[in-house]
Design a protein around this motif. Structure first.
Motif, PDB file in Angstrom:
ATOM      1  N   GLY A  45       0.525  -0.519   0.429  1.00 48.21           N
ATOM      2  CA  GLY A  45       0.197   0.114   0.183  1.00 48.21           C
ATOM      3  C   GLY A  45       0.264   1.227   0.166  1.00 48.21           C
ATOM      4  O   GLY A  45       1.813   1.584  -0.336  1.00 48.21           O
ATOM      5  N   SER A  46       0.647   1.941   1.245  1.00 44.63           N
ATOM      6  CA  SER A  46       1.418   3.337   0.884  1.00 44.63           C
ATOM      7  C   SER A  46       2.696   3.791   1.394  1.00 44.63           C
ATOM      8  O   SER A  46       3.035   4.258   1.601  1.00 44.63           O
ATOM      9  CB  SER A  46       0.409   4.513   1.806  1.00 44.63           C
ATOM     10  N   GLY A  47       2.774   2.211   1.879  1.00 45.61           N
ATOM     11  CA  GLY A  47       4.886   1.908   2.756  1.00 45.61           C
ATOM     12  C   GLY A  47       4.197   2.171   4.109  1.00 45.61           C
ATOM     13  O   GLY A  47       5.984   2.045   4.523  1.00 45.61           O
ATOM     14  N   THR A  48       3.923   2.153   4.851  1.00 47.96           N
ATOM     15  CA  THR A  48       3.919   2.423   6.334  1.00 47.96           C
ATOM     16  C   THR A  48       4.081   0.724   7.194  1.00 47.96           C
ATOM     17  O   THR A  48       4.914   1.703   7.968  1.00 47.96           O
ATOM     18  CB  THR A  48       2.262   2.480   6.921  1.00 47.96           C
ATOM     19  N   MET A  49       4.032   0.082   6.808  1.00 43.17           N
ATOM     20  CA  MET A  49       4.977  -1.101   6.798  1.00 43.17           C
ATOM     21  C   MET A  49       6.355  -1.252   7.298  1.00 43.17           C
ATOM     22  O   MET A  49       7.005  -1.352   7.683  1.00 43.17           O
ATOM     23  CB  MET A  49       4.229  -2.491   6.560  1.00 43.17           C
ATOM     24  N   LEU A  50       6.534  -0.648   5.496  1.00 40.98           N
ATOM     25  CA  LEU A  50       8.050  -0.556   5.271  1.00 40.98           C
ATOM     26  C   LEU A  50       8.783   0.176   6.496  1.00 40.98           C
ATOM     27  O   LEU A  50       9.885   0.182   6.585  1.00 40.98           O
ATOM     28  CB  LEU A  50       8.049  -0.365   3.987  1.00 40.98           C
ATOM     29  N   PRO A 106       0.606   0.947 -10.060  1.00 49.15           N
ATOM     30  CA  PRO A 106       1.542   1.827 -10.492  1.00 49.15           C
ATOM     31  C   PRO A 106       0.951   3.131  -9.397  1.00 49.15           C
ATOM     32  O   PRO A 106       1.903   3.910  -8.740  1.00 49.15           O
ATOM     33  CB  PRO A 106       1.277   2.224 -11.544  1.00 49.15           C
ATOM     34  N   SER A 107       0.072   3.093  -9.111  1.00 50.72           N
ATOM     35  CA  SER A 107      -0.426   4.776  -8.211  1.00 50.72           C
ATOM     36  C   SER A 107       0.164   4.688  -6.989  1.00 50.72           C
ATOM     37  O   SER A 107       0.725   5.742  -5.937  1.00 50.72           O
ATOM     38  CB  SER A 107      -1.504   4.787  -8.623  1.00 50.72           C
ATOM     39  N   VAL A 108      -0.715   3.470  -6.733  1.00 48.37           N
ATOM     40  CA  VAL A 108       0.120   2.635  -5.085  1.00 48.37           C
ATOM     41  C   VAL A 108       1.804   3.087  -4.906  1.00 48.37           C
ATOM     42  O   VAL A 108       2.029   3.493  -4.060  1.00 48.37           O
ATOM     43  CB  VAL A 108      -0.574   1.563  -4.869  1.00 48.37           C
ATOM     44  N   ILE A 109       1.769   2.061  -5.743  1.00 42.06           N
ATOM     45  CA  ILE A 109       3.636   2.461  -5.603  1.00 42.06           C
ATOM     46  C   ILE A 109       3.898   4.072  -5.879  1.00 42.06           C
ATOM     47  O   ILE A 109       5.450   4.164  -5.101  1.00 42.06           O
ATOM     48  CB  ILE A 109       4.141   1.554  -6.636  1.00 42.06           C
ATOM     49  N   SER A 110       3.779   4.518  -6.168  1.00 42.31           N
ATOM     50  CA  SER A 110       3.453   6.061  -6.055  1.00 42.31           C
ATOM     51  C   SER A 110       3.982   6.502  -4.908  1.00 42.31           C
ATOM     52  O   SER A 110       4.909   7.188  -4.576  1.00 42.31           O
ATOM     53  CB  SER A 110       3.574   6.610  -7.592  1.00 42.31           C
ATOM     54  N   LYS A 111       2.240   6.390  -4.691  1.00 44.84           N
ATOM     55  CA  LYS A 111       2.092   6.921  -3.427  1.00 44.84           C
ATOM     56  C   LYS A 111       3.172   6.376  -1.847  1.00 44.84           C
ATOM     57  O   LYS A 111       3.886   7.678  -0.999  1.00 44.84           O
ATOM     58  CB  LYS A 111       1.195   6.784  -2.415  1.00 44.84           C
ATOM     59  N   ALA A 112       4.047   5.261  -2.397  1.00 42.34           N
ATOM     60  CA  ALA A 112       4.550   3.958  -1.144  1.00 42.34           C
ATOM     61  C   ALA A 112       6.037   5.616  -1.423  1.00 42.34           C
ATOM     62  O   ALA A 112       6.305   5.429  -0.249  1.00 42.34           O
ATOM     63  CB  ALA A 112       4.516   3.472  -1.535  1.00 42.34           C
ATOM     64  N   ARG A 113       6.669   5.214  -1.947  1.00 42.95           N
ATOM     65  CA  ARG A 113       7.119   6.220  -2.143  1.00 42.95           C
ATOM     66  C   ARG A 113       7.441   7.333  -1.855  1.00 42.95           C
ATOM     67  O   ARG A 113       9.189   7.852  -1.201  1.00 42.95           O
ATOM     68  CB  ARG A 113       8.358   5.884  -4.183  1.00 42.95           C
TER      69      ARG A 113
END
Length: 382
Positions: free
Chosen positions: A196-201, A258-265
């Motif tokens: 998702g938006s990368g919170t766990m990472l 791809p849109s989710v990946i962009s937000k996570a980055r």
């Protein structure tokens, strides 16, 4: 002081506080009480990963009804922490048969404070619910009332790095708690296959590198208190940053959109953690573990609450992918969909009751061993 947290994370929070140097740590339900000076209050707000509030109790008394509450608040030494120019907000939680309406309790305490100043000084302080000078927390359990100053302000899960979110993003403090509960502290590679938006990472990277949880946060409520000591805070922050450590393993995130990946980055960049986290556009169900080293997976799959997905098939695919593609790994995930969980097709070695917001959930662990013989993924503790 009292640190509030989620149900199930009390032991983790107690350990955090002890490691930071708190005294007289005692575990409650959704909270941990402890002792410390002003500098430690700053440190707890800055460094605790699973706390959502740090409260400083200023009064405690028995109350039998709303009028009794009003009288007891008026007898408090309000000028010890505010004057007529101080804007304030009140938050109340109640539990028990006597007080059943938290908003009414908030109004009653507000009236007591305002009426006291108006009677004694002919002028009243103003309420500001959005950005007050002080936040007052009222907690009533049965007939025992505790009045505290909220030193945090906005919930401590608002770390400050997440500017982009998706549908049903996971709470940052909850994410940190899941990772800590999984036993991961940076001793292996870690994968979030539905990032998702990368919170766990991001939380995993901050844990691995021992970066203070709220380093990116814009402000704390204690910065508006009369005794705010910015030099002391800077000293506390500098001391915490000296304990940051290097991390030699990999933290990886997958998502198929791809849109989710962009937000996570974007969020990872905001947290200044790009060197530790790799994001890939990848459907987990078409993936497999890379290499032979041990891998830890921690993720937050859809529950079916807000995303229209065929849950039974989706969870069956999770089990199939883990079984066929991820030998030599431990997989942890949280879900509130107990029915869909039955379709994973693997027996969990751990199943822990938690809450994601108001949703009763389970954090489950699956241990995947090398080879395909049935039973190799069934842990002896199951």
């Amino acid at each position: 002081m009292v640190a509030k947290t989620f149900f199930g994370f009390e032991k983790i929070l107690a350990e955090e506080l002890r490691n930071l140097g708190a005294g007289n740590v005692e575990i409650g339900v959704r909270n941990v009480s402890f002792e410390g000076d002003k500098g430690f209050m700053y440190k707890a707000n800055l460094c605790c990963r699973v706390a959502i509030k740090i409260l400083k109790p200023i009064a405690a008394f028995r109350v039998m009804n709303e009028d009794d509450l009003y009288r007891r608040v008026q007898r408090m030494n309000l000028r010890a922490f505010m004057d007529v120019q101080t804007t304030f907000a009140i938050n109340a939680t109640v539990n028990g048969p006597i007080f059943t309406h938290s908003q009414y309790v908030s109004f009653k305490v507000k009236d007591a404070i305002v009426d006291k100043f108006r009677r004694e000084e002919k002028i009243r302080p103003n309420v500001d619910t959005k950005h007050p000078d002080i936040r007052i927390n009222v907690h009533i359990q049965d007939n025992w009332c505790t009045i505290s100053l909220d030193s945090s302000g906005a919930s401590l899960h608002h770390r400050g790095y997440r500017t982009q979110t998706n549908i049903a993003p996971i709470n940052e403090a909850l994410a940190a708690g899941l990772i800590l509960m999984s036993g991961w502290h940076g001793q292996s590679d870690l994968l979030d296959p539905m990032c998702g938006s990368g919170t766990m990472l991001i939380e995993a990277a901050m844990i691995a590198c021992n970066i203070p949880a709220n380093l990116n946060r814009k402000e704390f409520a204690f910065e508006k208190w009369d005794d705010w000591d910015p030099d002391l805070y800077d000293l506390i922050e500098a001391s915490a940053l000296k304990k940051v450590r290097d991390f030699k393993y990999k933290i990886i995130g997958y998502d198929k959109a791809p849109s989710v990946i962009s937000k996570a980055r974007d969020n990872i960049k905001n947290a200044q953690l790009e060197e530790f986290i790799t994001i890939k556009e990848q459907n987990f169900f078409d993936s497999h573990k890379e290499g032979s080293d041990f891998l830890q997976l921690v993720f937050n799959p859809p529950y079916g609450e807000r995303l229209p997905i065929a849950m039974d098939e989706f969870y069956a695919s999770i089990g199939d992918t883990l079984k066929s593609g991820y030998p030599g790994s431990h997989a942890w995930f949280i879900t509130s969909n107990m029915e869909a969980l039955k379709h994973v097709g693997l027996r969990p070695s751990r199943k822990i009751k938690l809450y994601n917001g108001s949703l009763e959930s389970r954090l489950v662990k699956y241990e995947m061993y090398e080879g395909s013989r049935k039973g190799k993924y069934i842990n002896k503790d199951s």
